[in-house]
Design a protein around this motif. Sequence first.
Motif, PDB file in Angstrom:
ATOM      1  N   MET A   1       5.505  -1.220   6.935  1.00  0.00           N
ATOM      2  CA  MET A   1       4.634  -0.263   6.270  1.00  0.00           C
ATOM      3  C   MET A   1       4.560  -0.582   4.774  1.00  0.00           C
ATOM      4  O   MET A   1       5.576  -0.768   4.121  1.00  0.00           O
ATOM      5  N   MET A   2       3.355  -0.669   4.283  1.00  0.00           N
ATOM      6  CA  MET A   2       3.125  -0.876   2.857  1.00  0.00           C
ATOM      7  C   MET A   2       2.034   0.070   2.402  1.00  0.00           C
ATOM      8  O   MET A   2       0.931   0.031   2.942  1.00  0.00           O
ATOM      9  N   TRP A   3       2.333   0.905   1.449  1.00  0.00           N
ATOM     10  CA  TRP A   3       1.370   1.846   0.874  1.00  0.00           C
ATOM     11  C   TRP A   3       0.647   2.658   1.949  1.00  0.00           C
ATOM     12  O   TRP A   3      -0.555   2.886   1.878  1.00  0.00           O
ATOM     13  N   GLY A   4       1.384   3.081   2.965  1.00  0.00           N
ATOM     14  CA  GLY A   4       0.830   3.933   4.008  1.00  0.00           C
ATOM     15  C   GLY A   4       0.101   3.215   5.118  1.00  0.00           C
ATOM     16  O   GLY A   4      -0.480   3.846   5.990  1.00  0.00           O
ATOM     17  N   ALA A   5       0.126   1.885   5.129  1.00  0.00           N
ATOM     18  CA  ALA A   5      -0.577   1.107   6.151  1.00  0.00           C
ATOM     19  C   ALA A   5       0.409   0.188   6.865  1.00  0.00           C
ATOM     20  O   ALA A   5       1.396  -0.267   6.291  1.00  0.00           O
ATOM     21  N   LYS A   6       0.115  -0.081   8.120  1.00  0.00           N
ATOM     22  CA  LYS A   6       0.922  -0.988   8.929  1.00  0.00           C
ATOM     23  C   LYS A   6       0.297  -2.384   8.812  1.00  0.00           C
ATOM     24  O   LYS A   6      -0.668  -2.698   9.500  1.00  0.00           O
ATOM     25  N   VAL A   7       0.839  -3.199   7.930  1.00  0.00           N
ATOM     26  CA  VAL A   7       0.267  -4.508   7.613  1.00  0.00           C
ATOM     27  C   VAL A   7       0.785  -5.539   8.606  1.00  0.00           C
ATOM     28  O   VAL A   7       1.977  -5.636   8.855  1.00  0.00           O
ATOM     29  N   LYS A   8      -0.155  -6.310   9.160  1.00  0.00           N
ATOM     30  CA  LYS A   8       0.188  -7.384  10.085  1.00  0.00           C
ATOM     31  C   LYS A   8       0.509  -8.639   9.290  1.00  0.00           C
ATOM     32  O   LYS A   8      -0.169  -8.955   8.317  1.00  0.00           O
ATOM     33  N   THR A   9       1.538  -9.342   9.697  1.00  0.00           N
ATOM     34  CA  THR A   9       1.936 -10.560   9.008  1.00  0.00           C
ATOM     35  C   THR A   9       1.438 -11.773   9.775  1.00  0.00           C
ATOM     36  O   THR A   9       1.194 -11.666  10.979  1.00  0.00           O
ATOM     37  N   PRO A  10       1.254 -12.892   9.153  1.00  0.00           N
ATOM     38  CA  PRO A  10       1.513 -13.178   7.745  1.00  0.00           C
ATOM     39  C   PRO A  10       0.389 -12.655   6.855  1.00  0.00           C
ATOM     40  O   PRO A  10      -0.776 -12.656   7.247  1.00  0.00           O
ATOM     41  N   VAL A  11       0.756 -12.219   5.676  1.00  0.00           N
ATOM     42  CA  VAL A  11      -0.203 -11.727   4.692  1.00  0.00           C
ATOM     43  C   VAL A  11      -0.580 -12.901   3.796  1.00  0.00           C
ATOM     44  O   VAL A  11       0.294 -13.582   3.269  1.00  0.00           O
ATOM     45  N   ASP A  12      -1.853 -13.135   3.646  1.00  0.00           N
ATOM     46  CA  ASP A  12      -2.327 -14.226   2.797  1.00  0.00           C
ATOM     47  C   ASP A  12      -3.096 -13.624   1.625  1.00  0.00           C
ATOM     48  O   ASP A  12      -4.317 -13.728   1.542  1.00  0.00           O
ATOM     49  N   MET A  13      -2.339 -12.940   0.741  1.00  0.00           N
ATOM     50  CA  MET A  13      -2.962 -12.239  -0.372  1.00  0.00           C
ATOM     51  C   MET A  13      -1.895 -11.916  -1.419  1.00  0.00           C
ATOM     52  O   MET A  13      -0.779 -11.532  -1.055  1.00  0.00           O
ATOM     53  N   PRO A  14      -2.209 -12.038  -2.708  1.00  0.00           N
ATOM     54  CA  PRO A  14      -1.250 -11.650  -3.746  1.00  0.00           C
ATOM     55  C   PRO A  14      -0.947 -10.143  -3.685  1.00  0.00           C
ATOM     56  O   PRO A  14      -1.782  -9.351  -3.245  1.00  0.00           O
ATOM     57  N   ASP A  15       0.227  -9.772  -4.142  1.00  0.00           N
ATOM     58  CA  ASP A  15       0.666  -8.376  -4.040  1.00  0.00           C
ATOM     59  C   ASP A  15      -0.255  -7.394  -4.751  1.00  0.00           C
ATOM     60  O   ASP A  15      -0.500  -6.304  -4.244  1.00  0.00           O
ATOM     61  N   ASP A  16      -0.757  -7.736  -5.938  1.00  0.00           N
ATOM     62  CA  ASP A  16      -1.623  -6.799  -6.649  1.00  0.00           C
ATOM     63  C   ASP A  16      -2.942  -6.579  -5.906  1.00  0.00           C
ATOM     64  O   ASP A  16      -3.431  -5.452  -5.805  1.00  0.00           O
ATOM     65  N   MET A  17      -3.493  -7.631  -5.334  1.00  0.00           N
ATOM     66  CA  MET A  17      -4.716  -7.517  -4.555  1.00  0.00           C
ATOM     67  C   MET A  17      -4.445  -6.748  -3.255  1.00  0.00           C
ATOM     68  O   MET A  17      -5.234  -5.900  -2.854  1.00  0.00           O
ATOM     69  N   LEU A  18      -3.312  -7.017  -2.635  1.00  0.00           N
ATOM     70  CA  LEU A  18      -2.925  -6.333  -1.400  1.00  0.00           C
ATOM     71  C   LEU A  18      -2.834  -4.828  -1.616  1.00  0.00           C
ATOM     72  O   LEU A  18      -3.415  -4.040  -0.854  1.00  0.00           O
ATOM     73  N   LYS A  19      -2.136  -4.428  -2.651  1.00  0.00           N
ATOM     74  CA  LYS A  19      -1.980  -3.004  -2.949  1.00  0.00           C
ATOM     75  C   LYS A  19      -3.334  -2.351  -3.229  1.00  0.00           C
ATOM     76  O   LYS A  19      -3.635  -1.274  -2.711  1.00  0.00           O
ATOM     77  N   ASP A  20      -4.176  -3.007  -4.020  1.00  0.00           N
ATOM     78  CA  ASP A  20      -5.482  -2.464  -4.349  1.00  0.00           C
ATOM     79  C   ASP A  20      -6.348  -2.311  -3.093  1.00  0.00           C
ATOM     80  O   ASP A  20      -7.004  -1.289  -2.907  1.00  0.00           O
ATOM     81  N   CYS A  21      -6.342  -3.310  -2.233  1.00  0.00           N
ATOM     82  CA  CYS A  21      -7.142  -3.257  -0.996  1.00  0.00           C
ATOM     83  C   CYS A  21      -6.708  -2.097  -0.113  1.00  0.00           C
ATOM     84  O   CYS A  21      -7.540  -1.316   0.355  1.00  0.00           O
ATOM     85  N   ILE A  22      -5.418  -1.994   0.118  1.00  0.00           N
ATOM     86  CA  ILE A  22      -4.910  -0.936   1.003  1.00  0.00           C
ATOM     87  C   ILE A  22      -5.204   0.436   0.420  1.00  0.00           C
ATOM     88  O   ILE A  22      -5.669   1.334   1.123  1.00  0.00           O
ATOM     89  N   GLN A  23      -4.952   0.620  -0.860  1.00  0.00           N
ATOM     90  CA  GLN A  23      -5.196   1.924  -1.470  1.00  0.00           C
ATOM     91  C   GLN A  23      -6.677   2.280  -1.461  1.00  0.00           C
ATOM     92  O   GLN A  23      -7.034   3.438  -1.244  1.00  0.00           O
ATOM     93  N   ASN A  24      -7.542   1.315  -1.676  1.00  0.00           N
ATOM     94  CA  ASN A  24      -8.977   1.564  -1.649  1.00  0.00           C
ATOM     95  C   ASN A  24      -9.435   1.974  -0.247  1.00  0.00           C
ATOM     96  O   ASN A  24     -10.172   2.947  -0.079  1.00  0.00           O
TER      97      ASN A  24
END
Length: 93
Positions: A1-24
């Motif tokens: 779980m990251m920022w309220g979402a169940k993220v499937k791995t592998p993640v191919d995205m920088p952390d700042d972009m990942l957080k912004d996408c999920i929150q948006n």
Amino acid sequence: MMWGAKVKTPVDMPDDMLKDCIQNVTSALEGVDNFEQDGQDVVGNIKKYMDKTWSPNWHVIIGKNFGSFVTHETRCFLYFYYNDKACMMYKAG
């Protein structure tokens, strides 16, 4: 779980972009009572935000049952679940 979402791995995205996408996406989906009716508008708004914030040619898919095989730019792919929705975002072009 990251920022309220169940993220499937592998993640191919920088952390700042990942957080912004999920929150948006999560904030956009929280305000929708009838996704069947308003889903295209929500996805369109998310895509416009991504194009403006992280440079153009993002693709946003949100739904319950779909499969995919996509080619994307390096470090620009995300697949996660939020409540009962699967969300896939990637940049191509």
